[in-house]
Design a protein around this motif. Structure first.
Motif, PDB file in Angstrom:
ATOM      1  N   HIS A 283      -7.202   1.634   0.385  1.00 32.14           N
ATOM      2  CA  HIS A 283      -5.783   1.897   0.161  1.00 32.14           C
ATOM      3  C   HIS A 283      -5.346   3.183   0.859  1.00 32.14           C
ATOM      4  CE1 HIS A 283      -4.985  -1.328  -2.718  1.00 32.14           C
ATOM      5  NE2 HIS A 283      -6.146  -1.060  -3.284  1.00 32.14           N
ATOM      6  N   THR A 284      -4.038   3.269   1.096  1.00 29.21           N
ATOM      7  CA  THR A 284      -3.464   4.434   1.773  1.00 29.21           C
ATOM      8  C   THR A 284      -2.490   5.186   0.890  1.00 29.21           C
ATOM      9  OG1 THR A 284      -1.733   3.046   2.757  1.00 29.21           O
ATOM     10  CG2 THR A 284      -3.748   3.384   4.039  1.00 29.21           C
ATOM     11  N   ASP A 308       1.516   2.322   0.399  1.00 31.15           N
ATOM     12  CA  ASP A 308       0.489   1.320   0.678  1.00 31.15           C
ATOM     13  C   ASP A 308       1.034  -0.095   0.495  1.00 31.15           C
ATOM     14  OD1 ASP A 308      -2.561   0.802   1.032  1.00 31.15           O
ATOM     15  OD2 ASP A 308      -2.001  -0.390  -0.709  1.00 31.15           O
ATOM     16  N   ARG A 309       1.509  -0.399  -0.724  1.00 30.25           N
ATOM     17  CA  ARG A 309       2.196  -1.657  -1.038  1.00 30.25           C
ATOM     18  C   ARG A 309       1.308  -2.888  -0.904  1.00 30.25           C
ATOM     19  NH1 ARG A 309       7.991  -0.766   2.153  1.00 30.25           N
ATOM     20  NH2 ARG A 309       8.478   1.273   1.227  1.00 30.25           N
ATOM     21  N   ARG A 310       0.017  -2.710  -0.995  1.00 30.74           N
ATOM     22  CA  ARG A 310      -0.908  -3.832  -0.787  1.00 30.74           C
ATOM     23  C   ARG A 310      -1.722  -4.114  -2.042  1.00 30.74           C
ATOM     24  NH1 ARG A 310      -0.263  -1.480   4.137  1.00 30.74           N
ATOM     25  NH2 ARG A 310      -0.153  -2.898   5.949  1.00 30.74           N
ATOM     26  N   LYS A 312      -5.405  -5.634  -3.036  1.00 29.08           N
ATOM     27  CA  LYS A 312      -6.716  -5.894  -2.466  1.00 29.08           C
ATOM     28  C   LYS A 312      -7.622  -6.516  -3.525  1.00 29.08           C
ATOM     29  CE  LYS A 312      -6.761  -2.379   1.168  1.00 29.08           C
ATOM     30  NZ  LYS A 312      -6.979  -3.316   2.282  1.00 29.08           N
ATOM     31  N   THR A 324      -6.578  -9.041   1.479  1.00 32.59           N
ATOM     32  CA  THR A 324      -5.532  -8.024   1.390  1.00 32.59           C
ATOM     33  C   THR A 324      -4.189  -8.697   1.560  1.00 32.59           C
ATOM     34  OG1 THR A 324      -6.986  -6.301   2.282  1.00 32.59           O
ATOM     35  CG2 THR A 324      -4.619  -5.880   2.336  1.00 32.59           C
ATOM     36  N   ASN A 326      -0.019  -7.887   1.683  1.00 32.38           N
ATOM     37  CA  ASN A 326       1.056  -6.901   1.769  1.00 32.38           C
ATOM     38  C   ASN A 326       2.251  -7.424   0.990  1.00 32.38           C
ATOM     39  OD1 ASN A 326       2.928  -4.960   2.411  1.00 32.38           O
ATOM     40  ND2 ASN A 326       2.580  -5.050   4.623  1.00 32.38           N
ATOM     41  N   THR A 327       2.571  -6.779  -0.125  1.00 30.83           N
ATOM     42  CA  THR A 327       3.669  -7.245  -0.972  1.00 30.83           C
ATOM     43  C   THR A 327       5.023  -6.761  -0.481  1.00 30.83           C
ATOM     44  OG1 THR A 327       3.557  -5.324  -2.457  1.00 30.83           O
ATOM     45  CG2 THR A 327       2.094  -7.189  -2.919  1.00 30.83           C
ATOM     46  N   GLY A 328       5.049  -5.665   0.279  1.00 26.09           N
ATOM     47  CA  GLY A 328       6.306  -5.099   0.743  1.00 26.09           C
ATOM     48  C   GLY A 328       6.944  -4.139  -0.242  1.00 26.09           C
ATOM     49  N   GLU A 330       6.159  -1.165  -3.664  1.00 20.53           N
ATOM     50  CA  GLU A 330       5.218  -0.345  -4.413  1.00 20.53           C
ATOM     51  C   GLU A 330       4.624  -1.166  -5.563  1.00 20.53           C
ATOM     52  OE1 GLU A 330       5.383   3.957  -6.727  1.00 20.53           O
ATOM     53  OE2 GLU A 330       7.135   2.646  -6.712  1.00 20.53           O
ATOM     54  N   HIS A 347       6.602  -4.111  -9.633  1.00 24.41           N
ATOM     55  CA  HIS A 347       6.894  -3.373  -8.409  1.00 24.41           C
ATOM     56  C   HIS A 347       8.049  -2.398  -8.620  1.00 24.41           C
ATOM     57  CE1 HIS A 347       4.298  -6.071  -6.054  1.00 24.41           C
ATOM     58  NE2 HIS A 347       4.744  -7.008  -6.866  1.00 24.41           N
TER      59      HIS A 347
END
Length: 418
Positions: A283-284, A308-310, A312, A324, A326-328, A330, A347
């Motif tokens: 994660h970022t 990050d919005r992902r 995993k 992984t 990507n939800t787009g 938070e 979210h």
């Protein structure tokens, strides 16, 4: 003169009779190159006509029975699950004034006693789900001035006691039925407790803002029994594996996810400190959303924050990232369904919504416009498919999202039986 009788000669292998063979044709077939068919379809057509005689089956003991008319069991039809209607409006809305908008806190938990606990500023409140007519919550405990606010709440597995953490770094253990404080831990006044998770009815794990994770056993005079060292910043969430209770997952502000094995041997020079089994660094952003899959004991889902919005998915046996998404948005919290392969996520900006995913395809089964502020906390009812969501818009909403299991299958929660 005795009559001669023909004798049958037995050989140990089959030797063809060369006088009965057409040697000229055999030589021609072996030496003459075969003609190439113009197309593959023409060759297949010729093969069907000459060899298969336009039949689809070569060997058969009897005629094939007539095809049954729609005898496929309904529960094997994946499309029927997708057609399940999920209400897009909440069943109930409660106003909770003073709900803090802090991504690092954990202020909502629905216990096995069907009591919903949530922290509001300096108070711990309870809502009895068994009383369907209840339109407000009661205050279980109000902390003294200067010790608040409430930073985390968590019911023990049997629902008898509720643990909550204070801004002063203290811990309190309260009887859920009487509201009396039964025990507690005095903190160091420097590092807040951000997350709580029960390993059993007597052992509580706490994650702090300085990155430390500590186990407390309330049966012993010295409550602190061991610690887990791996995070460098605050630990936002803790989850013990539900099937075995052996593995602990922790997510922190340092963008890391750690997997701890409570049965792993500890070093001799530090017998009370556990070392992490896996350090997951995919994660970022801050990792707060964590949950173990209830049907696969080695599957963990994690969600990253604003940058990050992902989501995993991790194999906790070898630490590999399986997928992984990507939800787009938070990812504030996530929750597995106990009966079906579904995952619910909450979210933040801009839609502040709830999303129900089908696993492992990760197709969106439903999107619910939940709150006017980011949905920080979600928790599921222990007796049905209702999910409670809380946000900084000072509302607590109840959604009928998960499908309730109609039959109870013995050992359904276990994938290994010894």
């Amino acid at each position: 003169m005795a009559a001669s009788r023909s004798r049958r000669i037995e050989y140990d292998r089959f030797i063809p009779c060369r006088s009965a063979m057409d040697m000229d044709f055999a030589h021609y077939a072996l030496t003459t190159p075969s003609r190439q068919m113009s197309t593959r379809s023409a060759y297949q057509k010729l093969l069907d006509q000459c060899v298969l005689k336009n039949r689809t089956r070569i060997l058969a003991f009897k005629s094939a029975p007539a095809a049954p008319a729609d005898e496929v069991p309904r529960y094997y039809d994946a499309n029927l699950q997708q057609q399940r209607q999920i209400p897009d409006k909440p069943e109930r809305v409660l106003e909770v004034y003073g709900m803090l908008d802090d991504y690092n806190y954990n202020l909502l938990d629905w216990g096995s006693n069907n009591m919903l606990a949530f922290g509001v500023d300096d108070s711990v409140c309870l809502w009895d789900a068994a009383k369907e007519s209840a339109s407000s919550a009661s205050v279980l405990q109000r902390v003294l001035d200067g010790n608040g606010p409430i930073t985390s709440v968590s019911w023990c597995p049997d629902g008898k006691f509720l643990a909550f953490a204070l801004g002063s770094s203290d811990l309190a253990l309260v009887d859920g039925s009487t509201g009396r404080v039964r025990d507690g831990v005095v903190g160091d006044k420097q590092s807040k407790v951000l997350s709580l998770a029960w390993r059993s009815n007597s052992v509580l794990t706490a994650g702090k803002s300085d990155g430390s994770v500590i186990d407390y056993d309330f049966r012993k005079p010295d409550h602190a029994i061991c610690d887990y060292k791996g995070h460098e910043l605050g630990v936002c969430n803790l989850k013990w594996s539900g099937l075995s209770g052996r593995y602990l997952a922790s997510g922190g502000q340092d963008k890391l996810v750690h997997i701890w094995d409570a049965c792993m041997a500890v070093p001799n020079h530090c017998p009370r400190r556990h070392q992490w089994l896996h350090r997951l660094s995919g994660h970022t952003s801050t990792v707060k959303a964590l949950d173990w899959c209830p049907t696969r004991n080695n599957l963990l889902a994690s969600g990253g924050g604003r940058y990050d919005r992902r989501i995993k998915f991790w194999n906790t046996i070898d630490g590999a990232c399986l997928n992984t998404v990507n939800t787009g948005f938070e990812v504030c919290s996530l929750l597995w369904d106990k009966n079906n392969s579904e995952l619910l996520t909450s979210h933040g900006f801009p839609k502040n919504q709830l999303i129900l995913w089908n696993y492992p395809s990760m197709k969106r089964a439903a999107e619910l416009s939940a709150h006017s502020s980011r949905v920080l906390f979600i928790s599921r009812s222990p007796v049905g498919g209702t999910v409670a969501s809380a946000a900084a818009d000072e509302t607590l909403k109840f959604w009928n999202i998960f499908e309730v299991s109609k039959c109870s299958v013995p050992f359904a929660r276990f994938n290994v039986i010894r």
